[in-house]
Design a protein around this motif. Sequence first.
Motif, PDB file in Angstrom:
ATOM      1  N   UNK A  98       0.680  -1.016  -0.203  1.00 17.98           N
ATOM      2  CA  UNK A  98       0.029  -0.343   0.085  1.00 17.98           C
ATOM      3  C   UNK A  98       0.873   1.345   0.080  1.00 17.98           C
ATOM      4  N   UNK A  99       1.954   1.294   0.938  1.00 19.25           N
ATOM      5  CA  UNK A  99       2.822   2.322   0.933  1.00 19.25           C
ATOM      6  C   UNK A  99       3.413   2.689  -0.167  1.00 19.25           C
ATOM      7  N   UNK A 100       3.853   1.618  -0.872  1.00 16.15           N
ATOM      8  CA  UNK A 100       4.627   1.929  -2.206  1.00 16.15           C
ATOM      9  C   UNK A 100       3.726   2.282  -3.388  1.00 16.15           C
ATOM     10  N   UNK A 101       2.549   1.788  -3.064  1.00 12.04           N
ATOM     11  CA  UNK A 101       1.411   2.134  -4.112  1.00 12.04           C
ATOM     12  C   UNK A 101       0.956   3.619  -4.133  1.00 12.04           C
ATOM     13  N   UNK A 102       1.178   3.980  -3.028  1.00 11.18           N
ATOM     14  CA  UNK A 102       0.782   5.453  -3.063  1.00 11.18           C
ATOM     15  C   UNK A 102       1.770   6.661  -3.410  1.00 11.18           C
ATOM     16  N   UNK A 103       0.956   7.583  -4.101  1.00 10.93           N
ATOM     17  CA  UNK A 103       2.045   8.595  -4.745  1.00 10.93           C
ATOM     18  C   UNK A 103       1.815   9.800  -3.916  1.00 10.93           C
ATOM     19  N   UNK A 104       2.637   9.801  -2.500  1.00 14.04           N
ATOM     20  CA  UNK A 104       2.312  10.996  -1.759  1.00 14.04           C
ATOM     21  C   UNK A 104       2.326  12.190  -2.415  1.00 14.04           C
ATOM     22  N   UNK A 105       3.401  12.512  -3.295  1.00 14.92           N
ATOM     23  CA  UNK A 105       3.864  13.502  -4.131  1.00 14.92           C
ATOM     24  C   UNK A 105       2.635  13.975  -4.916  1.00 14.92           C
ATOM     25  N   UNK A 106       1.967  13.050  -5.540  1.00 12.88           N
ATOM     26  CA  UNK A 106       0.681  13.428  -6.357  1.00 12.88           C
ATOM     27  C   UNK A 106      -0.291  13.869  -5.369  1.00 12.88           C
ATOM     28  N   UNK A 107      -0.312  13.245  -4.033  1.00 15.14           N
ATOM     29  CA  UNK A 107      -1.248  13.510  -3.150  1.00 15.14           C
ATOM     30  C   UNK A 107      -1.310  14.754  -2.753  1.00 15.14           C
ATOM     31  N   UNK A 108      -0.412  15.253  -2.593  1.00 11.04           N
ATOM     32  CA  UNK A 108      -0.026  16.952  -2.281  1.00 11.04           C
ATOM     33  C   UNK A 108      -0.020  17.693  -3.552  1.00 11.04           C
ATOM     34  N   UNK A 109       0.184  17.258  -4.759  1.00  5.60           N
ATOM     35  CA  UNK A 109       0.091  18.146  -5.897  1.00  5.60           C
ATOM     36  C   UNK A 109       1.487  18.776  -6.150  1.00  5.60           C
ATOM     37  N   UNK A 110       2.356  18.244  -5.597  1.00 10.18           N
ATOM     38  CA  UNK A 110       3.694  18.504  -5.930  1.00 10.18           C
ATOM     39  C   UNK A 110       4.657  17.706  -6.561  1.00 10.18           C
ATOM     40  N   UNK A 111       5.920  18.126  -7.229  1.00  4.86           N
ATOM     41  CA  UNK A 111       6.646  17.272  -7.836  1.00  4.86           C
ATOM     42  C   UNK A 111       7.599  16.531  -6.725  1.00  4.86           C
ATOM     43  N   UNK A 112       8.050  15.480  -7.347  1.00  4.05           N
ATOM     44  CA  UNK A 112       9.134  14.720  -6.573  1.00  4.05           C
ATOM     45  C   UNK A 112      10.332  15.500  -6.034  1.00  4.05           C
ATOM     46  N   UNK A 113      10.461  16.529  -6.690  1.00  2.95           N
ATOM     47  CA  UNK A 113      11.773  17.500  -6.349  1.00  2.95           C
ATOM     48  C   UNK A 113      11.491  18.592  -5.409  1.00  2.95           C
TER      49      UNK A 113
END
Length: 387
Positions: free
Chosen positions: A5-20
């Motif tokens: 679950x943890x790896x399936x989640x895109x926390x960056x997308x959740x917050x609408x920011x880039x991974x950088x």
Amino acid sequence: MSAREWLDKDFYAELGVSSGASADEIKKAYRKLARENHPDANPGNAQAEAKFKAVSEAYGVLSDPEKRKQYDEARKLFGAGSLGGQGGFGGFGGPGGFDIGDLFGGAQGGGSGGLGDLFGGLFGNRRPGATTTNRPRRGADVETEVRIDFAEAVRGATVPLRLSSPVSCPTCHGSGAKPGTRPRTCATCAGSGLVTRNQGAFAFSEPCPDCRGRGTLIDTPCPDCNGEGVSTRSRTLTVRIPAGVSDGQRIRLAGQGEPGRHGAAAGDLYVVVHVNPHRVFGRSGDDLTITVPVTFPELALGTTLTVPTLDGKVSLKVPAGTGSGRTFRVRGKGASKKDGSSGDLLVTLQVAVPSKLDGKAAEALADYAKATADHDPRRDLNEMLGR
Ligand SMILES: [Zn+2]
Ligand SMILES: [Zn+2]
């Protein structure tokens, strides 16, 4: 939460920011989303509550430099969202083989050291075999905002603060199962959360598809958290805002953040203070400011003015021949300072010109102009320019 679950989640997308994204960008994005989806602002809106939980979870990981580093490394290793598919495992063949079970630790007898250890703290404490989950872990810092009035900021205030944060559901104690029922062990993986798949010469372990790596299944979900095991806790704190606080200032309340795990210290609570502007007074550091309209005769002949302060009034002696725009300092009538003393009140005098004069006043003014015809206020200006 399980590894998968943890790896399936895109926390960056959740917050609408880039991974950088910088820590600041992440915080800004979180604050905006948390405010918009806050349960207080959206009573009964399940979608907003789910989003609130999701962004809180994402922020919990991305705001902690250590957790974020681990999350980034894990995603790099597996490829985001590809843990269940073939794609993420392409590079793991080779001499000696590679068993994903080693990565997650515990379940297959491994456990300490290695990547299982690395992930242990992040996946929560549902994995019974993991060795890392009993480690003390300091509670997360929490940030919230409060809006106070101008006078409250100057004098200090005590304000009630309502905080909502995701916590282990009190009804099911985080199990996700309806009270009186229990999660049952997943038959597919015998509770390990992992299944082994043979591919050519190699055996791969991957998170169990039936229980999504939890090792347990819930037949009757808890009605209060819909089987999530997480609910929103509201608590009200009384917060003392120190006198002299300024707009945008961040106040730290030690130990008022999320509780720590296994005896570790609680996190801190940060309160960002917003100060409503005043209709009359302004602030300049510890000083208050006010602009007072005066007449030309008052400045020319001198007078004693009654000037309002934040909590009363003072007399201000204006000497004859005072220029318009001049600022007087009234000691001790400003905002309170940290050392207990007070700033000053800065009084700026400004001539108010009547938009209309009646005949008698106009006549008197014309006489005045005649009487002062010798005085040219622009003489110095012309001299300075050499004209
Ligand atoms: Zn529950
Ligand atoms: Zn399973």
